[in-house]
Scaffold this motif. Sequence first.
Motif, PDB file in Angstrom:
ATOM      1  N   HIS A   1     -34.435  -9.367   4.667  1.00  0.00           N
ATOM      2  CA  HIS A   1     -35.234  -9.945   3.594  1.00  0.00           C
ATOM      3  C   HIS A   1     -35.047  -9.127   2.310  1.00  0.00           C
ATOM      4  O   HIS A   1     -34.855  -9.688   1.234  1.00  0.00           O
ATOM      5  CB  HIS A   1     -36.717  -9.968   3.965  1.00  0.00           C
ATOM      6  N   ARG A   2     -35.110  -7.799   2.447  1.00  0.00           N
ATOM      7  CA  ARG A   2     -34.829  -6.904   1.319  1.00  0.00           C
ATOM      8  C   ARG A   2     -33.885  -5.803   1.784  1.00  0.00           C
ATOM      9  O   ARG A   2     -33.856  -5.456   2.967  1.00  0.00           O
ATOM     10  CB  ARG A   2     -36.110  -6.279   0.765  1.00  0.00           C
ATOM     11  N   VAL A   3     -33.132  -5.257   0.826  1.00  0.00           N
ATOM     12  CA  VAL A   3     -32.109  -4.266   1.156  1.00  0.00           C
ATOM     13  C   VAL A   3     -32.245  -3.067   0.222  1.00  0.00           C
ATOM     14  O   VAL A   3     -32.385  -3.233  -1.000  1.00  0.00           O
ATOM     15  CB  VAL A   3     -30.688  -4.856   1.019  1.00  0.00           C
ATOM     16  N   ALA A   4     -32.194  -1.868   0.812  1.00  0.00           N
ATOM     17  CA  ALA A   4     -32.135  -0.630   0.040  1.00  0.00           C
ATOM     18  C   ALA A   4     -30.766   0.000   0.245  1.00  0.00           C
ATOM     19  O   ALA A   4     -30.311   0.146   1.386  1.00  0.00           O
ATOM     20  CB  ALA A   4     -33.229   0.342   0.478  1.00  0.00           C
ATOM     21  N   VAL A   5     -30.102   0.350  -0.843  1.00  0.00           N
ATOM     22  CA  VAL A   5     -28.774   0.983  -0.798  1.00  0.00           C
ATOM     23  C   VAL A   5     -28.963   2.478  -1.037  1.00  0.00           C
ATOM     24  O   VAL A   5     -29.532   2.883  -2.061  1.00  0.00           O
ATOM     25  CB  VAL A   5     -27.837   0.380  -1.851  1.00  0.00           C
ATOM     26  N   MET A   6     -28.469   3.293  -0.095  1.00  0.00           N
ATOM     27  CA  MET A   6     -28.611   4.752  -0.209  1.00  0.00           C
ATOM     28  C   MET A   6     -27.276   5.398  -0.513  1.00  0.00           C
ATOM     29  O   MET A   6     -26.233   4.968  -0.014  1.00  0.00           O
ATOM     30  CB  MET A   6     -29.190   5.350   1.077  1.00  0.00           C
ATOM     31  N   TYR A   7     -27.342   6.451  -1.316  1.00  0.00           N
ATOM     32  CA  TYR A   7     -26.159   7.262  -1.590  1.00  0.00           C
ATOM     33  C   TYR A   7     -26.582   8.725  -1.667  1.00  0.00           C
ATOM     34  O   TYR A   7     -27.439   9.094  -2.474  1.00  0.00           O
ATOM     35  CB  TYR A   7     -25.487   6.851  -2.902  1.00  0.00           C
ATOM     36  N   LEU A   8     -26.012   9.540  -0.806  1.00  0.00           N
ATOM     37  CA  LEU A   8     -26.266  10.981  -0.759  1.00  0.00           C
ATOM     38  C   LEU A   8     -27.763  11.299  -0.737  1.00  0.00           C
ATOM     39  O   LEU A   8     -28.263  12.121  -1.491  1.00  0.00           O
ATOM     40  CB  LEU A   8     -25.593  11.682  -1.941  1.00  0.00           C
ATOM     41  N   GLY A   9     -28.479  10.602   0.141  1.00  0.00           N
ATOM     42  CA  GLY A   9     -29.879  10.909   0.368  1.00  0.00           C
ATOM     43  C   GLY A   9     -30.870  10.205  -0.521  1.00  0.00           C
ATOM     44  O   GLY A   9     -32.078  10.330  -0.312  1.00  0.00           O
ATOM     45  N   ARG A  10     -30.398   9.447  -1.524  1.00  0.00           N
ATOM     46  CA  ARG A  10     -31.307   8.764  -2.453  1.00  0.00           C
ATOM     47  C   ARG A  10     -31.080   7.257  -2.419  1.00  0.00           C
ATOM     48  O   ARG A  10     -29.969   6.795  -2.175  1.00  0.00           O
ATOM     49  CB  ARG A  10     -31.091   9.258  -3.888  1.00  0.00           C
TER      50      ARG A  10
ATOM     51  N   GLU B   1     -30.405   1.452  -5.254  1.00  0.00           N
ATOM     52  CA  GLU B   1     -30.760   0.076  -5.590  1.00  0.00           C
ATOM     53  C   GLU B   1     -31.555  -0.519  -4.440  1.00  0.00           C
ATOM     54  O   GLU B   1     -31.240  -0.298  -3.278  1.00  0.00           O
ATOM     55  CB  GLU B   1     -29.516  -0.772  -5.865  1.00  0.00           C
ATOM     56  N   LEU B   2     -32.600  -1.271  -4.786  1.00  0.00           N
ATOM     57  CA  LEU B   2     -33.431  -1.946  -3.798  1.00  0.00           C
ATOM     58  C   LEU B   2     -33.725  -3.331  -4.341  1.00  0.00           C
ATOM     59  O   LEU B   2     -34.249  -3.471  -5.451  1.00  0.00           O
ATOM     60  CB  LEU B   2     -34.721  -1.152  -3.567  1.00  0.00           C
ATOM     61  N   ALA B   3     -33.385  -4.367  -3.564  1.00  0.00           N
ATOM     62  CA  ALA B   3     -33.491  -5.728  -4.080  1.00  0.00           C
ATOM     63  C   ALA B   3     -33.648  -6.720  -2.942  1.00  0.00           C
ATOM     64  O   ALA B   3     -33.299  -6.428  -1.789  1.00  0.00           O
ATOM     65  CB  ALA B   3     -32.242  -6.078  -4.897  1.00  0.00           C
ATOM     66  N   PRO B   4     -34.161  -7.928  -3.235  1.00  0.00           N
ATOM     67  CA  PRO B   4     -34.108  -9.005  -2.242  1.00  0.00           C
ATOM     68  C   PRO B   4     -32.668  -9.258  -1.820  1.00  0.00           C
ATOM     69  O   PRO B   4     -31.731  -9.112  -2.630  1.00  0.00           O
ATOM     70  CB  PRO B   4     -34.690 -10.204  -3.000  1.00  0.00           C
ATOM     71  N   CYS B   5     -32.467  -9.626  -0.559  1.00  0.00           N
ATOM     72  CA  CYS B   5     -31.122  -9.720   0.000  1.00  0.00           C
ATOM     73  C   CYS B   5     -30.226 -10.667  -0.791  1.00  0.00           C
ATOM     74  O   CYS B   5     -29.096 -10.309  -1.149  1.00  0.00           O
ATOM     75  CB  CYS B   5     -31.219 -10.169   1.461  1.00  0.00           C
ATOM     76  N   GLU B   6     -30.694 -11.869  -1.072  1.00  0.00           N
ATOM     77  CA  GLU B   6     -29.859 -12.841  -1.775  1.00  0.00           C
ATOM     78  C   GLU B   6     -29.472 -12.342  -3.159  1.00  0.00           C
ATOM     79  O   GLU B   6     -28.323 -12.500  -3.584  1.00  0.00           O
ATOM     80  CB  GLU B   6     -30.599 -14.176  -1.875  1.00  0.00           C
ATOM     81  N   ALA B   7     -30.414 -11.728  -3.866  1.00  0.00           N
ATOM     82  CA  ALA B   7     -30.121 -11.230  -5.211  1.00  0.00           C
ATOM     83  C   ALA B   7     -29.113 -10.090  -5.169  1.00  0.00           C
ATOM     84  O   ALA B   7     -28.218  -9.999  -6.021  1.00  0.00           O
ATOM     85  CB  ALA B   7     -31.419 -10.768  -5.893  1.00  0.00           C
ATOM     86  N   LEU B   8     -29.228  -9.227  -4.172  1.00  0.00           N
ATOM     87  CA  LEU B   8     -28.321  -8.080  -4.089  1.00  0.00           C
ATOM     88  C   LEU B   8     -26.884  -8.528  -3.871  1.00  0.00           C
ATOM     89  O   LEU B   8     -25.957  -8.027  -4.523  1.00  0.00           O
ATOM     90  CB  LEU B   8     -28.752  -7.160  -2.952  1.00  0.00           C
TER      91      LEU B   8
END
Length: 347
Positions: free
Chosen positions: A224-233, A236-243
């Motif tokens: 439903h929603r996705v958070a993208v992590m890079y090196l521990g942080r 970007e966090l967004a609804p799945c379709e928008a991402l």
Amino acid sequence: MSGPLLKVENLTKHYPLGTGFLKKTIPVIRAVEDVSFSVEAGETFCIVGESGCGKSTVARLLMRLVAPTAGRVLIDGTDIAGLRQHALRAWRRRMQMVFQDPYSSLNPRLTTGQIITEPVENFERLSRRQRQALAADLLRKVGMSPEMIHRLPSELSGGQRQRLGIARALALEPSLIIADEAVSALDVSVQAQILNLLMDLQQQMGIAFVFISHDLRVVEHIAHRVAVMYLGRIVELAPCEALFAKPVHPYTEALIAAAPVPDPTRVRLEVLVEGEVPSPINPPSGCAFHPRCPLAVERCRIEVPPLVPMADGRVVACHVRAPATEIPGSAVRSNSSAHATLRMIRS
């Protein structure tokens, strides 16, 4: 209770590399740094990123398998990050975990029925008839035959073992299940069966999932929603379709562009990202992605970008694509020039 089922505030985990000498400063591995998000009841929240970005550490912090260095993990408003073992035990019923390896996470000496009922017997006594009825019911829910109740994990296939792990997680009727790369070890056809099973169980029981994966095809199917992590942080966090329709952070663009596309005629963006992921022992100053980012400007090298809310409901940590403030005379380029580094190619 009103509000999100799970709320994570400024979660941080550092692993020291030694004990130090004469109280001198010692280096630490910055596995997770200032991570915040929330999960609603019945929602599937996915965390994605390259290996080593801190996804699995977040999962273990949410389950309190490891203690956080800083931050809070609130379940229905209660901060479990600060609870002692006795107080934490009562909250174990509310959250369960499905591990990546469907074999090593199961006790090879126990039968299928014993594996499923063991979590319940940690909290209450069951008669033999109750144990068999519970195990048979959960085996049916995950698409297995109750006749498998006496089999050992070694007698099951990979897909059946993962279904068994899900049945064990369901035994305590949790509100939240953490799934750490729960389908990465399975064949594609079995992956689809397990994903569809999780989605069906969510509709039937209203369970919330924190689903951790590096496979963007899986994430696009289930999230439903996705958070993208890079090196521990989180970057970007967004609804799945928008991402997936329009990624904003350059790293998110790179991840989506690198994902295999089954259609050879499909046109997609190519994002030029060079170099390796920096060491979490000595991360770069400013934005951790700036040494690899084709859009990096001087501000990226100096200042850590905050997560900035955008008009479409997402939050992005990028000085170029989502500047929090405009600095007169800065070298920050406009969105149109930033997108000029991308070019259309055929897969």
